[in-house]
Design an enzyme around this catalytic site. Structure first.
Site, PDB file in Angstrom:
ATOM      1  N   TYR A 143      61.368  81.257  22.809  1.00  0.00           N
ATOM      2  CA  TYR A 143      60.806  81.192  21.458  1.00  0.00           C
ATOM      3  C   TYR A 143      59.362  81.692  21.416  1.00  0.00           C
ATOM      4  O   TYR A 143      58.894  82.161  20.383  1.00  0.00           O
ATOM      5  CB  TYR A 143      60.822  79.747  20.945  1.00  0.00           C
ATOM      6  CG  TYR A 143      62.097  79.356  20.240  1.00  0.00           C
ATOM      7  CD1 TYR A 143      63.320  79.479  20.872  1.00  0.00           C
ATOM      8  CD2 TYR A 143      62.068  78.850  18.937  1.00  0.00           C
ATOM      9  CE1 TYR A 143      64.494  79.102  20.230  1.00  0.00           C
ATOM     10  CE2 TYR A 143      63.235  78.474  18.292  1.00  0.00           C
ATOM     11  CZ  TYR A 143      64.439  78.599  18.939  1.00  0.00           C
ATOM     12  OH  TYR A 143      65.584  78.221  18.300  1.00  0.00           O
ATOM     13  N   LYS A 193      71.008  78.144  33.235  1.00  0.00           N
ATOM     14  CA  LYS A 193      71.904  79.267  33.557  1.00  0.00           C
ATOM     15  C   LYS A 193      71.427  79.818  34.901  1.00  0.00           C
ATOM     16  O   LYS A 193      71.097  81.002  35.041  1.00  0.00           O
ATOM     17  CB  LYS A 193      71.846  80.304  32.420  1.00  0.00           C
ATOM     18  CG  LYS A 193      72.864  81.423  32.527  1.00  0.00           C
ATOM     19  CD  LYS A 193      74.299  80.994  32.259  1.00  0.00           C
ATOM     20  CE  LYS A 193      75.252  82.145  32.536  1.00  0.00           C
ATOM     21  NZ  LYS A 193      76.690  81.748  32.450  1.00  0.00           N
ATOM     22  N   ASP A 225      77.036  77.478  29.575  1.00  0.00           N
ATOM     23  CA  ASP A 225      78.361  77.779  29.002  1.00  0.00           C
ATOM     24  C   ASP A 225      79.327  76.626  29.261  1.00  0.00           C
ATOM     25  O   ASP A 225      80.084  76.203  28.389  1.00  0.00           O
ATOM     26  CB  ASP A 225      78.911  79.113  29.532  1.00  0.00           C
ATOM     27  CG  ASP A 225      78.784  79.272  31.042  1.00  0.00           C
ATOM     28  OD1 ASP A 225      78.133  78.433  31.700  1.00  0.00           O
ATOM     29  OD2 ASP A 225      79.358  80.247  31.582  1.00  0.00           O
ATOM     30  N   ASP A 249      68.428  74.275  21.328  1.00  0.00           N
ATOM     31  CA  ASP A 249      68.652  74.583  19.919  1.00  0.00           C
ATOM     32  C   ASP A 249      70.152  74.691  19.652  1.00  0.00           C
ATOM     33  O   ASP A 249      70.689  74.091  18.730  1.00  0.00           O
ATOM     34  CB  ASP A 249      67.948  75.907  19.574  1.00  0.00           C
ATOM     35  CG  ASP A 249      68.177  76.311  18.134  1.00  0.00           C
ATOM     36  OD1 ASP A 249      68.018  75.439  17.248  1.00  0.00           O
ATOM     37  OD2 ASP A 249      68.531  77.477  17.878  1.00  0.00           O
ATOM     38  N   ASP A 253      72.920  71.688  17.854  1.00  0.00           N
ATOM     39  CA  ASP A 253      73.757  71.928  16.671  1.00  0.00           C
ATOM     40  C   ASP A 253      75.220  71.651  17.007  1.00  0.00           C
ATOM     41  O   ASP A 253      75.962  71.087  16.210  1.00  0.00           O
ATOM     42  CB  ASP A 253      73.620  73.376  16.176  1.00  0.00           C
ATOM     43  CG  ASP A 253      72.636  73.503  15.026  1.00  0.00           C
ATOM     44  OD1 ASP A 253      71.662  72.711  14.995  1.00  0.00           O
ATOM     45  OD2 ASP A 253      72.830  74.375  14.153  1.00  0.00           O
TER      46      ASP A 253
HETATM   47  C1  IPM Z   1      65.758  73.701  14.750  1.00  0.00           C
HETATM   48  C2  IPM Z   1      65.805  74.917  13.895  1.00  0.00           C
HETATM   49  C3  IPM Z   1      64.544  75.727  14.173  1.00  0.00           C
HETATM   50  C4  IPM Z   1      64.588  76.160  15.619  1.00  0.00           C
HETATM   51  C5  IPM Z   1      64.313  76.929  13.241  1.00  0.00           C
HETATM   52  C6  IPM Z   1      64.385  76.541  11.796  1.00  0.00           C
HETATM   53  C7  IPM Z   1      63.023  77.622  13.561  1.00  0.00           C
HETATM   54  O1  IPM Z   1      66.961  75.639  14.126  1.00  0.00           O
HETATM   55  O2  IPM Z   1      64.799  72.905  14.625  1.00  0.00           O
HETATM   56  O3  IPM Z   1      66.675  73.511  15.553  1.00  0.00           O
HETATM   57  O4  IPM Z   1      65.236  77.164  15.946  1.00  0.00           O
HETATM   58  O5  IPM Z   1      63.961  75.487  16.439  1.00  0.00           O
HETATM   59 MG    MG Z   2      68.358  74.676  15.400  1.00  0.00          MG
END
Ligand code: IPM
Ligand code: MG
Length: 363
Positions: A143, A193, A225, A249, A253
């Site tokens: 990032y 990885k 993975d 990240d 999710d």
């Molecule tokens: C998160 C989001 C952020 C990230 C974005 C909105 C910059 O996806 O907090 O997980 O990628 O960190």
């Molecule tokens: Mg995110």
């Protein structure tokens, strides 16, 4: 004398203001019960900050956060600002504040409430009992790595980012993960990885070294993975998962679908000095302004603030208990609604949670 905690409140965009207002109502209830005082001071971030000041994180907001005991954030972004250049987008505000406050450990707990087990896309017997915590490195890795950019090479346009970690960055987040695991089920899964990436080989080496200081905690390594697969196959076997910025990240999710809705997931981003609390979900522009958003993720984030920033573990547990109770009573916002349950809007859900907090506190 009554204790006063200064909280910077950054509501942001979309449903941000609606869910943050819900969390403030819960904090006010906690304030009455425990006799502490919360002082809220608002600042702009994200799209609304761009509209009003041209900057997704104005200096004034950063100053406010640096002078607060904790930060509560709603969400940033929306279609209005999607076509701005990369470094002008609302998301930039988020990346900048994480870096400026050095919030290197992002804690994302995923707990599957029994009452919601049927909202999960996984079979109940697979998902039941899932209670894991992703500890994502948040201020380095791909990032932020340099060099980066879009440039021309041999007449072609190319894009580039750099995934880089230094030992100290790996060590501090790993220590945080082990310390937390010690207070939980004493297991850490490190995700990398290392079969392909040099940066991951170093990651693994440092994690193994740190682990020696925590012989009471079990350590497992998984390639990212495979980790993505195991999270779906055996979610309830995970305790603390520690990983780098981009893997965290993605995996958080993925883990977010386990309890049935992203609307349930809180987060804490902590460093050595500052801390920021926000729901994992985004600004949800499609439902913004309709007052139907699920406030639970933000309320749980405020609960994490009580625990990690103010040492109010009991109050934090009370909030969680009240949410569990509210779900058991059948109240559901639209995102977790199913037949036979009682549909409520953002305010309705908040009201029920507040009522349960008051009732449980008197027991
Ligand atoms: C998160 C989001 C952020 C990230 C974005 C909105 C910059 O996806 O907090 O997980 O990628 O960190
Ligand atoms: Mg995110």
């Amino acid at each position: 004398m009554e204790k006063v905690f200064k909280i910077a409140v950054l509501k942001g965009d979309g449903i941000g203001p609606e869910v943050v207002d819900a969390a403030l109502e819960v904090l006010n209830t906690i304030s009455q019960i425990y006799g502490v005082k919360f002082e809220y001071r608002e600042g702009l971030i994200g799209g609304i900050a761009i509209d009003e000041t041209g900057d997704p994180l104005p200096d004034e907001t950063l100053e406010l956060c640096l002078n607060s005991d904790a930060v509560l954030l709603g969400a940033v972004g929306g279609p209005t600002w999607d076509n701005l250049p990369q470094d002008k987008k609302p998301e930039r505000g988020l990346l900048k504040i994480r870096k400026a406050l050095n919030l290197y450990a992002n804690l994302r707990p995923v707990k599957v409430f029994d009452a919601l087990i049927d909202s999960s896309p996984l079979k109940p017997e697979v998902v039941r009992g899932t209670d894991l915590l992703v500890v994502r490195e948040l201020v380095s890795g791909i990032y932020y790595g340099e060099p980066r950019g879009i440039y021309e090479e041999n007449g072609k346009r190319c894009g580039k980012n750099t995934m880089k970690y230094c030992e100290d960055e790996i060590e501090r987040v790993t220590r945080k993960a082990f310390e937390i695991a010690r207070k939980r089920r004493k297991k850490v899964t490190s995700v990398d990885k290392a079969n392909v990436l040099d940066v991951s080989a170093l990651w693994r080496e440092v994690v193994n070294r740190v682990a020696k200081d925590y012989p009471d905690v079990e350590l497992e390594h998984l390639y990212v993975d495979n980790a993505a697969m195991q999270l779906i196959r055996r979610p309830s076997t995970f305790d603390v998962i520690v990983t780098g910025n981009i893997f965290g990240d993605i995996l958080s999710d993925e883990a977010g679908v386990l309890p049935g809705s992203l609307g349930m997931l809180p987060s804490a981003s902590i460093g050595d000095k500052y801390a920021l609390y926000e729901p994992v979900h985004g600004s949800a522009p499609d439902i913004a302004g309709q007052a139907i958003a699920n406030p639970i993720a933000t309320i749980l984030s405020a609960g994490m603030m009580l625990k990690y920033s103010f040492n109010m573990d009991e109050a934090s547990a009370l909030i969680e208990k009240a949410i569990k109770e509210t779900l058991n009573q059948g109240y559901r916002t639209a995102d977790i609604y199913s037949e036979g349950t009682i549909k409520v809007d953002t305010k309705g859900m908040t009201q029920k949670i507040v009522e349960n907090i008051k009732r449980l506190a008197n027991k």
